[in-house]
Design an enzyme around this catalytic site. Structure first.
Site, PDB file in Angstrom:
ATOM      1  N   ASP A 133       0.787  -1.240  -0.044  1.00 11.92           N
ATOM      2  CA  ASP A 133       0.098  -0.067  -0.157  1.00 11.92           C
ATOM      3  C   ASP A 133       1.014   1.407  -0.032  1.00 11.92           C
ATOM      4  O   ASP A 133       2.058   1.039   0.170  1.00 11.92           O
ATOM      5  CB  ASP A 133      -0.898  -0.086   1.382  1.00 11.92           C
ATOM      6  CG  ASP A 133      -0.178  -0.403   2.529  1.00 11.92           C
ATOM      7  OD1 ASP A 133       0.917  -0.420   2.659  1.00 11.92           O
ATOM      8  OD2 ASP A 133      -0.976  -0.856   3.436  1.00 11.92           O
ATOM      9  N   ASN A 170      -7.264  -2.811  13.803  1.00  6.24           N
ATOM     10  CA  ASN A 170      -8.733  -3.214  13.579  1.00  6.24           C
ATOM     11  C   ASN A 170      -9.005  -4.342  12.387  1.00  6.24           C
ATOM     12  O   ASN A 170      -9.810  -4.395  12.176  1.00  6.24           O
ATOM     13  CB  ASN A 170      -9.387  -1.904  12.846  1.00  6.24           C
ATOM     14  CG  ASN A 170      -8.906  -1.544  11.569  1.00  6.24           C
ATOM     15  OD1 ASN A 170      -7.855  -2.147  11.073  1.00  6.24           O
ATOM     16  ND2 ASN A 170      -9.554  -0.559  10.864  1.00  6.24           N
ATOM     17  N   HIS A 204      -7.078  -4.760   9.808  1.00  7.29           N
ATOM     18  CA  HIS A 204      -7.095  -4.701   8.342  1.00  7.29           C
ATOM     19  C   HIS A 204      -5.788  -5.399   7.921  1.00  7.29           C
ATOM     20  O   HIS A 204      -4.736  -5.494   8.881  1.00  7.29           O
ATOM     21  CB  HIS A 204      -6.990  -3.277   7.947  1.00  7.29           C
ATOM     22  CG  HIS A 204      -5.758  -2.270   8.302  1.00  7.29           C
ATOM     23  ND1 HIS A 204      -5.929  -0.879   8.422  1.00  7.29           N
ATOM     24  CD2 HIS A 204      -4.709  -2.574   8.718  1.00  7.29           C
ATOM     25  CE1 HIS A 204      -4.780  -0.432   8.674  1.00  7.29           C
ATOM     26  NE2 HIS A 204      -4.012  -1.400   8.738  1.00  7.29           N
ATOM     27  N   GLU A 210      -9.694  -1.932   4.941  1.00  9.00           N
ATOM     28  CA  GLU A 210     -10.325  -1.624   6.118  1.00  9.00           C
ATOM     29  C   GLU A 210     -11.717  -2.490   6.127  1.00  9.00           C
ATOM     30  O   GLU A 210     -12.158  -3.141   5.430  1.00  9.00           O
ATOM     31  CB  GLU A 210     -10.758  -0.082   6.159  1.00  9.00           C
ATOM     32  CG  GLU A 210      -9.527   0.847   6.100  1.00  9.00           C
ATOM     33  CD  GLU A 210      -8.834   1.196   7.318  1.00  9.00           C
ATOM     34  OE1 GLU A 210      -8.775   0.165   7.674  1.00  9.00           O
ATOM     35  OE2 GLU A 210      -8.206   1.986   7.615  1.00  9.00           O
TER      36      GLU A 210
HETATM   37  C1  GLP Z   1      -0.361   0.124   8.436  1.00 17.36           C
HETATM   38  C2  GLP Z   1      -0.065  -0.768   7.308  1.00 17.36           C
HETATM   39  C3  GLP Z   1      -0.371  -2.223   7.278  1.00 17.36           C
HETATM   40  C4  GLP Z   1       0.255  -2.785   8.458  1.00 17.36           C
HETATM   41  C5  GLP Z   1      -0.244  -2.082   9.621  1.00 17.36           C
HETATM   42  C6  GLP Z   1       0.269  -2.523  11.042  1.00 17.36           C
HETATM   43  O1  GLP Z   1      -1.708   0.302   8.605  1.00 17.36           O
HETATM   44  N1  GLP Z   1      -0.791   0.251   6.156  1.00 17.36           N
HETATM   45  O2  GLP Z   1       0.080  -2.771   6.052  1.00 17.36           O
HETATM   46  O3  GLP Z   1       0.015  -4.059   8.567  1.00 17.36           O
HETATM   47  O4  GLP Z   1       0.123  -0.434   9.489  1.00 17.36           O
HETATM   48  O5  GLP Z   1       1.223  -1.812  11.725  1.00 17.36           O
HETATM   49  P1  GLP Z   1       2.075  -1.856  12.859  1.00 17.36           P
HETATM   50  O6  GLP Z   1       3.079  -2.798  12.325  1.00 17.36           O
HETATM   51  O7  GLP Z   1       2.827  -0.616  12.854  1.00 17.36           O
HETATM   52  O8  GLP Z   1       1.327  -2.307  13.971  1.00 17.36           O
END
Ligand code: GLP
Length: 264
Positions: free
Chosen positions: A67, A136, A138, A143
């Site tokens: 993304d 959440n 995702h 989402e």
């Molecule tokens: C963002 C990214 C996701 C990732 C998520 C988790 O939202 N778009 O791809 O998995 O963060 O982040 P963290 O590892 O900082 O908890």
């Protein structure tokens, strides 16, 4: 799902990096799906160190990121392109032209998303997809309520996600872009192998829903229960609310692939 519970975040990072390194060695032309976020930082760091100590060759590897924020310049410190350059691309011998991330500032973001999807297909699909888990539930920026058949596209970011990711935007959720380009759930389900990595007590409740809960677009990562070859690496803190942890631990010990990593 192959769920592997490891004692600590450090151990999860070490095993994940080892796993990716082994895949690169086995398939020098690997199409590697990359994730961003705090969870991935230590994994890339260890992968880079393995690349140095074991002369891992990334020159044939291509990467496809999950993304990118819409409206953020690729060379801005807030972009996922910048994140990847910082944690991985600038530290291994990957060819810049083999690193694919949708541009957040393309004139037509929908066309950019469609072109990214074609790039994945045209290059033979993704061999190994790394995934983190949003608070959440995702994956990528899919989402809650995203279709499980969705492809790479422009999506709105949930208020919860903008709060979670405010750290890179001066701590203010209002500064986080309102939309992003993300691989779809359907795109992710077509990867040949997926590795979901989840650490920390703050993810314990959502992990239990992802792994043991009913499949529902309310928690998009539950779609991974439908993935034919998905591994889930977690630490004890994240595993704390799994009801079936006894069975899960017993299964991992006997798994033909994972028993080697558990003993290593
Ligand atoms: C963002 C990214 C996701 C990732 C998520 C988790 O939202 N778009 O791809 O998995 O963060 O982040 P963290 O590892 O900082 O908890």
């Amino acid at each position: 799902m192959n769920i592997i519970i490891l004692p600590s975040q450090e151990k999860v990072e070490a095993v994940a990096a080892r796993f990716v390194a082994d895949r690169v060695k086995a398939e020098p032309q690997l199409n590697l799906g990359c994730a961003t976020g705090r969870t991935m930082e230590g994994i890339y760091d260890r992968l880079v160190r393995l690349a140095g100590s074991e002369s891992l060759d990334f020159s044939g590897v291509s990467t496809f990121n999950l993304d990118e924020y819409v409206g953020v310049e690729p060379d801005s410190e807030q972009s996922y392109r910048h994140y990847m350059e910082k944690f991985l691309f600038s530290r291994v011998n990957i060819r810049p032209e083999n690193t694919f991330i949708p541009s957040g500032t393309a004139a037509d973001p929908e066309a950019e998303a469609a072109a990214f999807e074609r790039e994945i297909t045209g290059r033979g699909g993704i061999g190994l997809q790394l995934l983190g888990l949003g608070n959440n539930g995702h994956i990528g920026f899919n989402e809650p309520l995203s279709s499980f058949a969705s492809r790479t596209r422009v999506v709105p970011l949930a208020p919860h996600t903008r709060e979670q990711n405010a750290g890179n935007f001066g701590g203010n959720p209002d500064n986080v872009p309102t939309t992003a380009i993300t691989m779809g759930v359907g795109t992710i389900l077509e990867t040949r192998e997926a590795l979901l990595i989840v650490t920390g007590a703050h993810k314990a409740e959502i992990l239990a829903r992802v792994v043991e809960g009913p499949i529902a677009s309310r928690v998009t990562a539950t779609a991974l229960q439908l993935h034919p070859n998905c591994h889930v690496l977690v630490d004890e803190d994240a595993a704390a609310q799994l009801e079936m942890s006894g069975f899960i631990r017993g299964s991992a010990v006997h798994h033909p692939l994972w028993k080697n990593y558990l003993n290593g």
